[in-house]
Every structure is written in structure tokens, then in C-alpha cells.
Design an enzyme around this catalytic site. Structure first.
Site, PDB file in Angstrom:
ATOM      1  N   MET A  87     106.494  55.793  43.124  1.00  0.00           N
ATOM      2  CA  MET A  87     107.503  55.204  44.085  1.00  0.00           C
ATOM      3  C   MET A  87     108.776  55.707  44.055  1.00  0.00           C
ATOM      4  SD  MET A  87     106.056  50.981  43.958  1.00  0.00           S
ATOM      5  CE  MET A  87     103.894  50.936  44.952  1.00  0.00           C
ATOM      6  N   GLY A  88     109.286  55.036  45.300  1.00  0.00           N
ATOM      7  CA  GLY A  88     110.646  54.905  44.868  1.00  0.00           C
ATOM      8  C   GLY A  88     111.158  54.581  46.777  1.00  0.00           C
ATOM      9  N   ARG A 133     108.123  38.548  52.058  1.00  0.00           N
ATOM     10  CA  ARG A 133     108.942  39.704  53.159  1.00  0.00           C
ATOM     11  C   ARG A 133     109.002  38.217  54.664  1.00  0.00           C
ATOM     12  NH1 ARG A 133     106.479  44.809  50.934  1.00  0.00           N
ATOM     13  NH2 ARG A 133     108.313  45.316  49.544  1.00  0.00           N
ATOM     14  N   ASP A 145     113.307  51.005  43.118  1.00  0.00           N
ATOM     15  CA  ASP A 145     113.325  52.218  43.399  1.00  0.00           C
ATOM     16  C   ASP A 145     115.367  52.725  42.984  1.00  0.00           C
ATOM     17  OD1 ASP A 145     111.501  52.274  45.658  1.00  0.00           O
ATOM     18  OD2 ASP A 145     111.947  51.315  47.006  1.00  0.00           O
ATOM     19  N   ARG A 160     105.716  48.692  39.370  1.00  0.00           N
ATOM     20  CA  ARG A 160     106.377  47.166  39.693  1.00  0.00           C
ATOM     21  C   ARG A 160     105.666  46.315  38.869  1.00  0.00           C
ATOM     22  NH1 ARG A 160     106.630  46.507  45.640  1.00  0.00           N
ATOM     23  NH2 ARG A 160     105.443  44.653  45.633  1.00  0.00           N
ATOM     24  N   ARG A 205      94.155  67.366  38.680  1.00  0.00           N
ATOM     25  CA  ARG A 205      93.730  65.683  39.231  1.00  0.00           C
ATOM     26  C   ARG A 205      95.109  65.033  39.414  1.00  0.00           C
ATOM     27  NH1 ARG A 205      89.396  66.718  38.436  1.00  0.00           N
ATOM     28  NH2 ARG A 205      87.743  66.390  37.644  1.00  0.00           N
ATOM     29  N   VAL A 212     101.512  49.749  39.828  1.00  0.00           N
ATOM     30  CA  VAL A 212     101.778  49.612  37.764  1.00  0.00           C
ATOM     31  C   VAL A 212     103.086  49.400  37.596  1.00  0.00           C
ATOM     32  CG1 VAL A 212     100.998  51.305  35.507  1.00  0.00           C
ATOM     33  CG2 VAL A 212      99.596  50.449  36.744  1.00  0.00           C
ATOM     34  N   SER A 238     117.224  42.102  52.234  1.00  0.00           N
ATOM     35  CA  SER A 238     116.898  40.677  52.151  1.00  0.00           C
ATOM     36  C   SER A 238     118.578  40.425  51.516  1.00  0.00           C
ATOM     37  CB  SER A 238     116.368  40.972  50.806  1.00  0.00           C
ATOM     38  OG  SER A 238     114.575  41.562  50.620  1.00  0.00           O
ATOM     39  N   SER A 282     115.115  45.584  42.982  1.00  0.00           N
ATOM     40  CA  SER A 282     114.196  46.956  43.610  1.00  0.00           C
ATOM     41  C   SER A 282     114.378  47.582  42.452  1.00  0.00           C
ATOM     42  CB  SER A 282     114.885  47.314  44.786  1.00  0.00           C
ATOM     43  OG  SER A 282     113.907  48.549  44.732  1.00  0.00           O
TER      44      SER A 282
HETATM   45  O1  F6P Z   1     110.873  49.123  47.137  1.00  0.00           O
HETATM   46  C1  F6P Z   1     109.802  48.738  46.050  1.00  0.00           C
HETATM   47  C2  F6P Z   1     108.813  49.376  46.315  1.00  0.00           C
HETATM   48  O2  F6P Z   1     107.742  49.832  45.376  1.00  0.00           O
HETATM   49  C3  F6P Z   1     108.778  51.036  46.917  1.00  0.00           C
HETATM   50  O3  F6P Z   1     108.915  52.025  45.508  1.00  0.00           O
HETATM   51  C4  F6P Z   1     106.981  50.963  47.869  1.00  0.00           C
HETATM   52  O4  F6P Z   1     107.039  52.457  48.635  1.00  0.00           O
HETATM   53  C5  F6P Z   1     107.095  49.825  48.187  1.00  0.00           C
HETATM   54  O5  F6P Z   1     107.724  48.565  47.317  1.00  0.00           O
HETATM   55  C6  F6P Z   1     105.555  49.272  48.405  1.00  0.00           C
HETATM   56  O6  F6P Z   1     105.601  47.718  49.093  1.00  0.00           O
HETATM   57  P1  F6P Z   1     104.598  47.094  49.440  1.00  0.00           P
HETATM   58  O7  F6P Z   1     104.596  45.971  47.908  1.00  0.00           O
HETATM   59  O8  F6P Z   1     104.898  46.517  50.494  1.00  0.00           O
HETATM   60  O9  F6P Z   1     103.179  47.644  49.140  1.00  0.00           O
END
Ligand code: F6P
Length: 366
Positions: A194-195, A74, A152, A287, A278, A285, A107, A150
Site C-alpha cells: 500500500m501507500g 469517511r 502511507d 494496516r 507468484r 494486513v 481529514s 496514516s
Molecule cells: O491511506 C491508507 C490506505 O491504507 C492506503 O495505503 C490504501 O490505498 C487505502 O488506504 C485503502 O483504503 P480502504 O481501506 O478504504 O480500502
């Protein structure tokens, strides 16, 4: 020979490698000279070793690898005009004026900004004596094509973003694993996925994983949802269900847009049902790991289509986003998709959940 570069930017996503491979190999097939920019836009600003000539074998063995082998970042520098001028200079050092960008909406907007500023940045470089006028004249425009990378699945303008399917597989595997330990102890689990502002991974994960309850940003629950959720979990137990799983999207919130955190959900279940609960935050994980079959073949096809687009793009045309619509490759104006994606986020911020759900192709129930 036409010279084309490809870069990946923003958060990595499984399927970026097959896309890069598709772009590079289609380009070579079409007789173009191909370049990879390492570390996203930062690589454009840094130049030197970050912009590399690539051949067929340079993208061998990457089809099944997660992440992005050409790196991503980034970049703060690229957000500044000076940084973008340096990026143009480095592209022109290699005679590159066609670019495929694989990344999220930020991006891709960056790519379109570079395209719109290109002519003036090129002229500035010539005026400053950093490139000769002949080079400036030979590269009057930048042609770009965008692919959405992405996990997301948060971009309007494509049915699926690159990586979302693989991330969903990770989530479902995790739910399956959690389900067996939860059942052994008759426990409830809260699973945070995530998302960002998008509930796709949470909703599809909940359906595919057979969860009991899900909280997503687009459809915030009505006041009193806590009691309803607990009653549902309790009735599952009474019916003999040994595990309970609640999926919470990381962007979940209530109708006043106060965040609903996974810790809060855990506390509600523990205090209301007097249960041993819990929490699992799946985190990065989701990603990681290999791209799914879908992400491999779709990204390969999209890489092919993006290269075709960038070769046939006209200097005065608008930037295109290459995605999928109903299992077909689709091409839409990139900035329209970005605008729609942002309009959806704005609708949620303005608590206009009817509009938000309609934009996702669903109905909102009051
Ligand atoms: O946009 C992809 C993402 O994995 C989101 O789901 C999450 O909120 C963010 O990126 C996490 O970002 P970083 O890898 O900078 O912690």
C-alpha cells in the site's frame, strides 16, 4: 474547565490509540474536561452517544492495540456545510471548542475548514434559534491541532506519519515469510504494498526486506525497465540466489503515468524468464496488528504535544500540524503541509518527477 475533544478520521493506522490515550491523559492532567468523538467526523454530525465524556480509565489497555478504539469513518455528511453546522451544534452542546484530529491530509483539511467556518456556523445556529446567543458569544472560535495518522507516510511537514513504522514492520515480516517459501522453490515473487501515491512503504520495505527490485510512484522507471529488471533477476539466479522479490507500490506507474500493476510485473517476469512467479497483495494486513514500539512512544509524545498545542492555541491563530522533524516534535502550519503534500501529487500527475523527488528530499536521475 476547558473542554477538548479528540477524534480519529480516514483510514485507521496503528498508533492512533496511543495518540488518543496521550491526548486524553495529558488533558486530564492539565485539568481539562475530555471527550472522545466516535466514528470520526460522522460522530460529530450524529451527536448523541457518539460524543462521550472520557476519563483516565477509558483509555486504559489501548496502548498496544491496533486500529482505533474510538472508530473512524469517511463521512459524506461532513463534506456538506449543513453537516458541518450540525457538527458545530453538537460540539457546543458539550461546550467543546478545542479539537484534536488524527487523520490523513483530507481529514486534517476538514478540521481546518471547520475552524475557518466556525464563527459563521455558530452565528447561523444562533440565528436559527438552535443555540442561544450567550452560547454563541462564549465560543467565538474553534482551536484545533492535527496529528497525521496514516500508514502511507505521505504527508510533507512530518518525517513520519502515525502507523507507517508498524505497517513497514508488517511488510518486512511478510517479505521474510515469502522469502523462505520462494527460496525453497527457487521462485520469484511480486509483492504489492500500500501507500496510495507515496512510495515510502515500498522503498523502505524493499531495502529492509532485501528485495531485488522496487517500483515507486515518485521515481518511475525508464522505458525498457522490464528487460533491465529481468536481467537483474536472472543474474541473481546465476549467482546462486534462490529467491527473487520485486516490490510494487500500489501507486506505481511509468513515465507517461500509465499504471504499472503488480499483475503486469508478474507477467513480464514469467514470460521473459520462463519462471513460475507468484503474486502477493499484502492489502489491509499492513494496516492491522499491534503498533510497533516506535509508533507507541512517538504517538504518545505527539498526543501530549497536540493537547498542549490545542490548549495554548489562540482564537485568531493558524491550525498547527504536530509531527516530527529529526527525532524532535515539530509544529508547522497545517494548511502549508497540506498544500505541499498536494503539490507533490500534482507534480507527479504533471510528470514533473524532478520536483516530486526534490520534495521528498531526493534527487531524480534521468
Ligand atoms: O491511506 C491508507 C490506505 O491504507 C492506503 O495505503 C490504501 O490505498 C487505502 O488506504 C485503502 O483504503 P480502504 O481501506 O478504504 O480500502
Amino acid at each position: 474547565r476547558r473542554r477538548v475533544a479528540v477524534l480519529t478520521s480516514g483510514g485507521d493506522a496503528q498508533g492512533m490509540n496511543p495518540a488518543v490515550r496521550g491526548v486524553v491523559r495529558t488533558g486530564l492532567n492539565r485539568g481539562a474536561e475530555m471527550f472522545a468523538v466516535y466514528e470520526g467526523y460522522q460522530g460529530l454530525v450524529d451527536g448523541g452517544e457518539a460524543i462521550r465524556h472520557v476519563e483516565w480509565d477509558d483509555v486504559s489497555g489501548v496502548l498496544n492495540r491496533g486500529g482505533t478504539v474510538i472508530g473512524t469513518a469517511r463521512s459524506k455528511d461532513f463534506r456538506e456545510r449543513d453537516g458541518r453546522r450540525t457538527a458545530v451544534k453538537h460540539l457546543l452542546e458539550h461546550g467543546i471548542d478545542r479539537l484534536v484530529v488524527i487523520g490523513g491530509d483530507g481529514s486534517l483539511s476538514g478540521a481546518d475548514l471547520l475552524r475557518s467556518e466556525w464563527a459563521s456556523l455558530v452565528q447561523e445556529l444562533a440565528d436559527r434559534g438552535e443555540i442561544d446567543q450567550d452560547t454563541a458569544d462564549r465560543h467565538p472560535a474553534l482551536m484545533i491541532a492535527g496529528l497525521v495518522g496514516s500508514i502511507d507516510n505521505d504527508m510533507l511537514g512530518t518525517d513520519m506519519t502515525i502507523g507507517a513504522d508498524s505497517a513497514l514492520h508488517r511488510i518486512v515480516e511478510a517479505i521474510d515469510s515469502i522469502g523462505s517459501t520462494a527460496a525453497s522453490h527457487q521462485r520469484s515473487f511480486v509483492v504489492e504494498v500500500m501507500g496510495r501515491h507515496c512510495g515510502y512503504l515500498a522503498l523502505m520495505g524493499a531495502i529492509a526486506g532485501g528485495a531485488d527490485y522496487v517500483l515507486i510512484p515518485e521515481d518511475p522507471p525508464l522505458p525498457g525497465w522490464e528487460q533491465k529488471m529481468c536481467a537483474l533477476l536472472a543474474s541473481g539466479r546465476e549467482a546462486g540466489r534462490r529467491n527473487s522479490i520485486v516490490i510494487v507500490a500500489e501507486g506505481a506507474h511509468d513515465r507517461d503515468n500509465n499504471p504499472i500493476t503488480s499483475e503486469y510485473v508478474l507477467n513480464v517476469i514469467r514470460d521473459t524468464l520462463n519462471e513460475d512467479v507468484r503474486l502477493t497483495i499484502l492489502g489491509h494486513v499492513q494496516r492491522g496488528g499491534d503498533p510497533s514500539a516506535y509508533d507507541r512512544y512517538t504517538s504518545s509524545i505527539l498526543g501530549y504535544a497536540a493537547l498542549e498545542e490545542v490548549l495554548s492555541a489562540k482564537p485568531d491563530g493558524v491550525s498547527k500540524l504536530i509531527g516530527t522533524r529529526g527525532n524532535r516534535v515539530s509544529k508547522v502550519p497545517l494548511m502549508e503541509s497540506v498544500a505541499q503534500t498536494r503539490a507533490l501529487a500534482d507534480a507527479i500527475a504533471a510528470k514533473d518527477f524532478n520536483t516530486a523527488m526534490a520534495m521528498r528530499g531526493n534527487e531524480f536521475t534521468e
